[in-house]
Design a protein around this motif. Structure first.
Motif, PDB file in Angstrom:
ATOM      1  N   THR A 276       0.842  -1.205   0.000  1.00 47.29           N
ATOM      2  CA  THR A 276       0.000   0.000   0.000  1.00 47.29           C
ATOM      3  C   THR A 276       0.876   1.253   0.000  1.00 47.29           C
ATOM      4  O   THR A 276       1.812   1.381   0.799  1.00 47.29           O
ATOM      5  N   GLU A 277       0.539   2.226  -0.873  1.00 42.13           N
ATOM      6  CA  GLU A 277       1.308   3.466  -1.006  1.00 42.13           C
ATOM      7  C   GLU A 277       1.110   4.339   0.229  1.00 42.13           C
ATOM      8  O   GLU A 277       0.002   4.447   0.772  1.00 42.13           O
ATOM      9  N   SER A 278       2.200   4.988   0.663  1.00 42.71           N
ATOM     10  CA  SER A 278       2.137   5.838   1.861  1.00 42.71           C
ATOM     11  C   SER A 278       1.530   7.196   1.531  1.00 42.71           C
ATOM     12  O   SER A 278       1.296   7.530   0.360  1.00 42.71           O
ATOM     13  N   ALA A 279       1.279   8.041   2.581  1.00 42.51           N
ATOM     14  CA  ALA A 279       0.805   9.407   2.401  1.00 42.51           C
ATOM     15  C   ALA A 279       1.929  10.272   1.825  1.00 42.51           C
ATOM     16  O   ALA A 279       3.106   9.937   1.943  1.00 42.51           O
ATOM     17  N   PRO A 280       1.556  11.424   1.159  1.00 43.58           N
ATOM     18  CA  PRO A 280       2.589  12.308   0.580  1.00 43.58           C
ATOM     19  C   PRO A 280       3.547  12.832   1.636  1.00 43.58           C
ATOM     20  O   PRO A 280       3.197  13.033   2.801  1.00 43.58           O
ATOM     21  N   GLY A 281       4.734  13.095   1.226  1.00 44.95           N
ATOM     22  CA  GLY A 281       5.718  13.670   2.136  1.00 44.95           C
ATOM     23  C   GLY A 281       6.822  14.352   1.364  1.00 44.95           C
ATOM     24  O   GLY A 281       6.989  14.145   0.160  1.00 44.95           O
ATOM     25  N   GLY A 282       7.542  15.310   2.060  1.00 44.67           N
ATOM     26  CA  GLY A 282       8.692  15.963   1.446  1.00 44.67           C
ATOM     27  C   GLY A 282       8.325  17.009   0.413  1.00 44.67           C
ATOM     28  O   GLY A 282       9.015  17.155  -0.590  1.00 44.67           O
ATOM     29  N   ALA A 283       7.223  17.860   0.681  1.00 42.61           N
ATOM     30  CA  ALA A 283       6.796  18.860  -0.307  1.00 42.61           C
ATOM     31  C   ALA A 283       7.740  20.068  -0.297  1.00 42.61           C
ATOM     32  O   ALA A 283       8.252  20.493   0.735  1.00 42.61           O
ATOM     33  N   THR A 284       7.939  20.711  -1.484  1.00 42.82           N
ATOM     34  CA  THR A 284       8.714  21.947  -1.638  1.00 42.82           C
ATOM     35  C   THR A 284       7.904  22.907  -2.487  1.00 42.82           C
ATOM     36  O   THR A 284       7.100  22.474  -3.327  1.00 42.82           O
ATOM     37  N   THR A 285       8.092  24.255  -2.277  1.00 40.57           N
ATOM     38  CA  THR A 285       7.317  25.279  -2.995  1.00 40.57           C
ATOM     39  C   THR A 285       8.258  26.357  -3.514  1.00 40.57           C
ATOM     40  O   THR A 285       9.180  26.792  -2.825  1.00 40.57           O
ATOM     41  N   SER A 286       7.989  26.866  -4.741  1.00 35.92           N
ATOM     42  CA  SER A 286       8.758  27.995  -5.300  1.00 35.92           C
ATOM     43  C   SER A 286       7.793  28.959  -5.982  1.00 35.92           C
ATOM     44  O   SER A 286       6.738  28.533  -6.455  1.00 35.92           O
ATOM     45  N   GLN A 287       8.118  30.339  -5.984  1.00 37.27           N
ATOM     46  CA  GLN A 287       7.242  31.361  -6.555  1.00 37.27           C
ATOM     47  C   GLN A 287       8.038  32.311  -7.456  1.00 37.27           C
ATOM     48  O   GLN A 287       8.198  33.494  -7.164  1.00 37.27           O
ATOM     49  N   PRO A 288       8.528  31.849  -8.551  1.00 34.28           N
ATOM     50  CA  PRO A 288       9.234  32.770  -9.458  1.00 34.28           C
ATOM     51  C   PRO A 288       8.232  33.639 -10.223  1.00 34.28           C
ATOM     52  O   PRO A 288       7.109  33.205 -10.459  1.00 34.28           O
ATOM     53  N   SER A 289       8.654  34.862 -10.565  1.00 37.22           N
ATOM     54  CA  SER A 289       7.797  35.771 -11.332  1.00 37.22           C
ATOM     55  C   SER A 289       8.485  36.096 -12.645  1.00 37.22           C
ATOM     56  O   SER A 289       9.692  36.299 -12.689  1.00 37.22           O
ATOM     57  N   THR A 290       7.705  36.235 -13.690  1.00 39.85           N
ATOM     58  CA  THR A 290       8.274  36.495 -15.003  1.00 39.85           C
ATOM     59  C   THR A 290       8.360  37.993 -15.303  1.00 39.85           C
ATOM     60  O   THR A 290       8.947  38.394 -16.300  1.00 39.85           O
ATOM     61  N   GLY A 291       7.718  38.958 -14.476  1.00 42.82           N
ATOM     62  CA  GLY A 291       7.651  40.404 -14.787  1.00 42.82           C
ATOM     63  C   GLY A 291       6.588  40.664 -15.839  1.00 42.82           C
ATOM     64  O   GLY A 291       5.907  39.754 -16.320  1.00 42.82           O
ATOM     65  N   TYR A 292       6.436  42.001 -16.193  1.00 39.64           N
ATOM     66  CA  TYR A 292       5.404  42.362 -17.170  1.00 39.64           C
ATOM     67  C   TYR A 292       5.905  42.162 -18.586  1.00 39.64           C
ATOM     68  O   TYR A 292       7.079  42.366 -18.880  1.00 39.64           O
ATOM     69  N   THR A 293       4.923  41.895 -19.408  1.00 40.06           N
ATOM     70  CA  THR A 293       5.222  41.806 -20.837  1.00 40.06           C
ATOM     71  C   THR A 293       5.213  43.203 -21.443  1.00 40.06           C
ATOM     72  O   THR A 293       4.832  44.169 -20.771  1.00 40.06           O
ATOM     73  N   ASP A 294       5.587  43.382 -22.679  1.00 39.32           N
ATOM     74  CA  ASP A 294       5.492  44.674 -23.363  1.00 39.32           C
ATOM     75  C   ASP A 294       4.032  45.023 -23.585  1.00 39.32           C
ATOM     76  O   ASP A 294       3.167  44.137 -23.671  1.00 39.32           O
ATOM     77  N   TRP A 295       3.800  46.421 -23.671  1.00 39.20           N
ATOM     78  CA  TRP A 295       2.423  46.852 -23.976  1.00 39.20           C
ATOM     79  C   TRP A 295       2.049  46.436 -25.382  1.00 39.20           C
ATOM     80  O   TRP A 295       2.847  46.474 -26.298  1.00 39.20           O
ATOM     81  N   ALA A 296       0.767  46.056 -25.478  1.00 40.90           N
ATOM     82  CA  ALA A 296       0.271  45.621 -26.792  1.00 40.90           C
ATOM     83  C   ALA A 296      -1.126  46.185 -26.995  1.00 40.90           C
ATOM     84  O   ALA A 296      -1.910  46.324 -26.043  1.00 40.90           O
ATOM     85  N   ASP A 297      -1.402  46.625 -28.229  1.00 45.51           N
ATOM     86  CA  ASP A 297      -2.730  47.171 -28.543  1.00 45.51           C
ATOM     87  C   ASP A 297      -3.776  46.083 -28.390  1.00 45.51           C
ATOM     88  O   ASP A 297      -3.554  44.910 -28.745  1.00 45.51           O
ATOM     89  N   THR A 298      -4.923  46.544 -27.914  1.00 47.53           N
ATOM     90  CA  THR A 298      -6.047  45.597 -27.804  1.00 47.53           C
ATOM     91  C   THR A 298      -6.975  45.770 -28.986  1.00 47.53           C
ATOM     92  O   THR A 298      -7.968  45.083 -29.092  1.00 47.53           O
ATOM     93  N   ASN A 299      -6.642  46.795 -29.842  1.00 46.47           N
ATOM     94  CA  ASN A 299      -7.508  47.137 -30.978  1.00 46.47           C
ATOM     95  C   ASN A 299      -8.841  47.737 -30.543  1.00 46.47           C
ATOM     96  O   ASN A 299      -9.799  47.790 -31.313  1.00 46.47           O
ATOM     97  N   ALA A 300      -8.858  48.235 -29.290  1.00 48.40           N
ATOM     98  CA  ALA A 300     -10.023  49.017 -28.830  1.00 48.40           C
ATOM     99  C   ALA A 300      -9.542  50.494 -28.720  1.00 48.40           C
ATOM    100  O   ALA A 300      -8.535  50.781 -28.080  1.00 48.40           O
TER     101      ALA A 300
END
Length: 722
Positions: A276-300
């Motif tokens: 039988t498989e055990s419960a999850p263990g050994g979790a890790t978390t990361s939060q990288p950000s990519t920054g803003y993209t260039d402005w682009a027309d929405t055609n509005a």
């Protein structure tokens, strides 16, 4: 009962002398008295006178003796002729309750032959034959009138006389064991014959039964018949197993027997089982950000506005979007002897946040042929993405099972448990692989068929036991010149062997599990070896038994007897010794059948007359590479050292046959040997017979039938009743 009347004949002769004496002697007395008175005083010439007076009584005495002798000889000849007719009538008698007209005529013919017309000048010759007071007997009477010679002078011209006679087929308690060669050569037809040897043999055995008969159903005079058909083996195993299971290896429990066979060579394969498989263990978390993209027309956009108005325009509200993904995880592969494995998992959450602005633009644009001044407020967008990644794992326990995977076959002598095939008649084949393989089919056999061609055939998954045997332990030191006494330790030559150990028990003959190690030929295949007689099993033998209950007097036959004889088939090589030893074992009063074969068990307690009737159509045909009751000699060397050639092996088997015959003679067996369709009888078989009068050659089927009938009649003992 025969009534002799010898005394009557003598009395007749004496009576004649007596009568003569009564008539002649008184007259002679008167004459003597007269002469005596006249010559009372004259004694000269007395001797001559007295001699003349005495010659008459002397003549009567001599004449009476001569006629008495003739009468005695005539009566003896008459008795012999009567006896001959009675014997002939009994021999021809088909139904013990009736003497037919034809049978009476035959008896009378034999009488006439032995007392022809004119014998001793006899007249009024009369002979009659009828069935006697007891069933199976022939009674006769005979009478004649004999003329006298000298006694005619005294008034006696003829003398009548008569005799009686009776015959019966007097058979003691008799056991007959047929040891019959049913090898492949019995399928041949002798020169000038009209049928095969095996067909001629069947007919001869049936006529043997017709000549000897069924014997009595109860009481003294029992006749039993047994059959031991042989080739390179004998089929006796199941009969012996039924008699006593302990006599056959594996008959009462697990027992291993060594065979020239094969054994699988394997490698272990480890098979995991995951828990039988055990419960999850050994979790890790990361939060990288990519920054803003260039402005682009929405055609509005909004036309005709000023920059101030564009700057004051309200910005759109953008909603953030979130996407999540998660892997299902791939469990790791266990490597023996690892006791657990890990399963990795991961998940990702991606959030996209939009941001808006207006960009004021003005300028001239061409409209047709003219330029027009235009002001535009353009909506633009840019986004920023944030990703959150999580990683964890689980563990799963591992347990291991081991299985064997086929690698190759090892050909050699190996022990095999025979208990299942002996007790049940069939079993799983130990030379058949049912487990894991690494590719290919290990149960497909290929080999030489003995003719330069190759065979391909599959090994059966189960084996059966037909009933043929491998012999008890023997010695391979017996030679062509060994003593005629069976050596100690050669249990296979012991007529009275009673098995009680692994060495003394008989083993099942199993060609389906036997392989030659030198070229890996499989003996169980249905072509090659079996057809050529290298591994055969003949018709099952038959122990001694009575065939009286279904006897048909008119045909002198038994349906049960005929059914067995008709079932005989011919195949295989020729091993006289295996047929002889088992014929002797089934006949012996002391061995495994002592309880039923002994004299004490016979009706009336009378001694049993024991006979071996051995028939063969040739010399030995033994083969060093054949699978016989002693294994494969070239590989196992049980009979002779391995490498012994065919001629050497046959010389040893001939000597073993002689040893067995010598042992049978020591037990009081009468041994009859018949060579069928051969020109000369092998020396060892001549010497095997009880004496020179007990072996013969039969050139064809007719001669074989005649010889078998002659043996039966000799055993039966046609006799005059006393």
């Amino acid at each position: 009962m025969r009534q002799s009347n010898y005394r009557a004949g003598i009395q007749n002769a004496m009576r004649l002398d007596g009568v003569y004496a009564m008539r002649v002697l008184p007259a002679a007395g008167r004459q003597a008295k007269s002469l005596a008175a006249q010559l009372a005083h004259d004694r000269s010439g007395n001797v001559l006178i007295l001699s003349a007076v005495a010659i008459i009584p002397i003549l009567g005495m001599i004449g009476g003796a001569i006629d008495a002798s003739r009468l005695y000889m005539a009566r003896t000849r008459l008795q012999q002729a009567c006896d001959a007719g009675a014997l002939a009538g009994r021999k021809a008698m088909a139904n013990i309750t009736t003497l037919t007209t034809a049978e009476k005529a035959l008896a009378k013919n034999f009488f006439d032959f032995n007392f022809p017309a004119g014998t001793y000048e006899a007249t009024n010759v009369v002979a009659n034959y009828v069935r006697g007071a007891q069933p199976g007997t022939v009674a006769g009477t005979a009478s004649i009138v004999i003329p006298t010679t000298i006694m005619r002078l005294f008034g006696f011209e003829t003398v009548p006389m008569s005799v009686t006679c009776e015959s019966t087929l007097s058979i003691p308690n008799t056991d007959v064991m047929f040891v019959l060669d049913v090898t492949g050569s019995m399928l041949e037809t002798p020169d000038g014959d009209t049928q095969t040897k095996i067909a001629g043999l069947k007919q001869a055995v049936k006529e043997f039964y017709a000549a000897l008969g069924p014997g009595t159903s109860t009481g003294a005079g029992r006749v039993r018949y047994g059959f031991m058909p042989y080739s390179s083996n004998v089929n006796v195993g199941k009969i012996v197993y039924a008699l006593n299971a302990n006599y056959i290896a594996g008959g009462t429990g697990v027992e291993e027997v060594e065979y020239q066979t094969r054994k699988a060579v394997t490698t272990p394969i480890y098979i995991p089982t995951y828990g039988t498989e055990s419960a999850p263990g050994g979790a890790t978390t990361s939060q990288p950000s990519t920054g803003y993209t260039d402005w682009a027309d929405t055609n509005a956009y909004v036309s005709g506005t000023s920059q101030a108005d564009c700057n004051r325009k309200s910005l759109p509200t953008g909603n953030s979007t979130t996407n999540s993904t998660q892997s299902s995880g791939t469990r790791g592969t266990a490597a023996y002897p690892q006791n657990q494995v890990s399963t990795p998992y991961s998940s990702q959450q991606t959030t996209t946040q939009p941001e808006y602005r207006y960009d004021y633009r003005q300028g001239y644009v061409r409209s047709g042929r003219s330029w027009v001044f235009v002001q535009v407020c353009m909506e633009q967008i840019r986004t920023k993405t944030t990703t959150v990644t999580s990683n964890w794992n689980t563990t799963t326990p591992v347990s291991w099972a081991t299985q064997e995977q086929f690698a190759s076959w090892n050909y050699a002598v190996w022990p095999v448990d025979v208990s299942s095939v002996v007790q049940n008649g069939s079993a799983n084949n130990p030379t058949y692989w049912t487990g894991l393989t690494n590719g290919g089919n290990p149960n497909i056999n290929e080999g030489n068929v003995g003719t330069g061609n190759y065979y391909t055939t599959g090994t059966p998954s189960t084996i059966t036991w037909d009933g043929c045997i491998e012999e008890a332990k023997t010695l391979n030191t017996i030679t062509a010149t060994s003593a005629l006494t069976a050596p100690s330790g050669a249990y296979d030559l012991d007529i009275d062997l009673i098995p009680n150990s692994a060495d003394t028990r008989w083993k099942p003959f199993l060609p389906a599990i036997q392989f030659r190690s030198d070229n890996r030929d499989w003996l169980g295949r249905q072509n090659g070896w079996i057809q050529q007689g290298f591994a055969v099993c003949p018709r099952e033998a038959s122990p001694l038994g009575q065939y009286a209950s279904d006897y048909v007097a008119t045909t002198k036959s038994s349906a049960r007897f005929n059914t067995y004889v008709d079932s005989l088939t011919a195949v295989g090589g020729t091993y006289h010794d295996i047929g002889m030893i088992w014929g002797a074992r089934f006949l012996s009063q002391d061995g495994i059948y002592a309880a039923t074969n002994g004299d004490a068990a016979a009706p009336g307690g009378f001694q049993v007359s024991r006979h071996i009737v051995f028939m063969t159509d040739g010399t030995l045909d033994t083969r060093p590479n054949a699978n016989d009751p002693w294994g494969i000699n070239n590989l196992q060397g049980k009979i002779a050292p391995t490498g012994t050639n065919e001629n050497g092996l046959e010389a040893i088997h001939r000597r073993r046959t002689s040893i067995i015959c010598n042992e049978m003679k020591g037990k009081g067996f009468t041994i009859w040997v018949v060579g069928f369709g051969i020109d000369t009888m092998p020396t060892e078989l001549q010497e095997c017979a009880t004496d020179a009068a007990h072996w013969t050659l039969a050139i064809d089927s007719a001669a074989l039938r005649a010889e078998f009938q002659k043996i039966a009649q000799t055993i039966g003992g046609l006799r005059l009743s006393s």
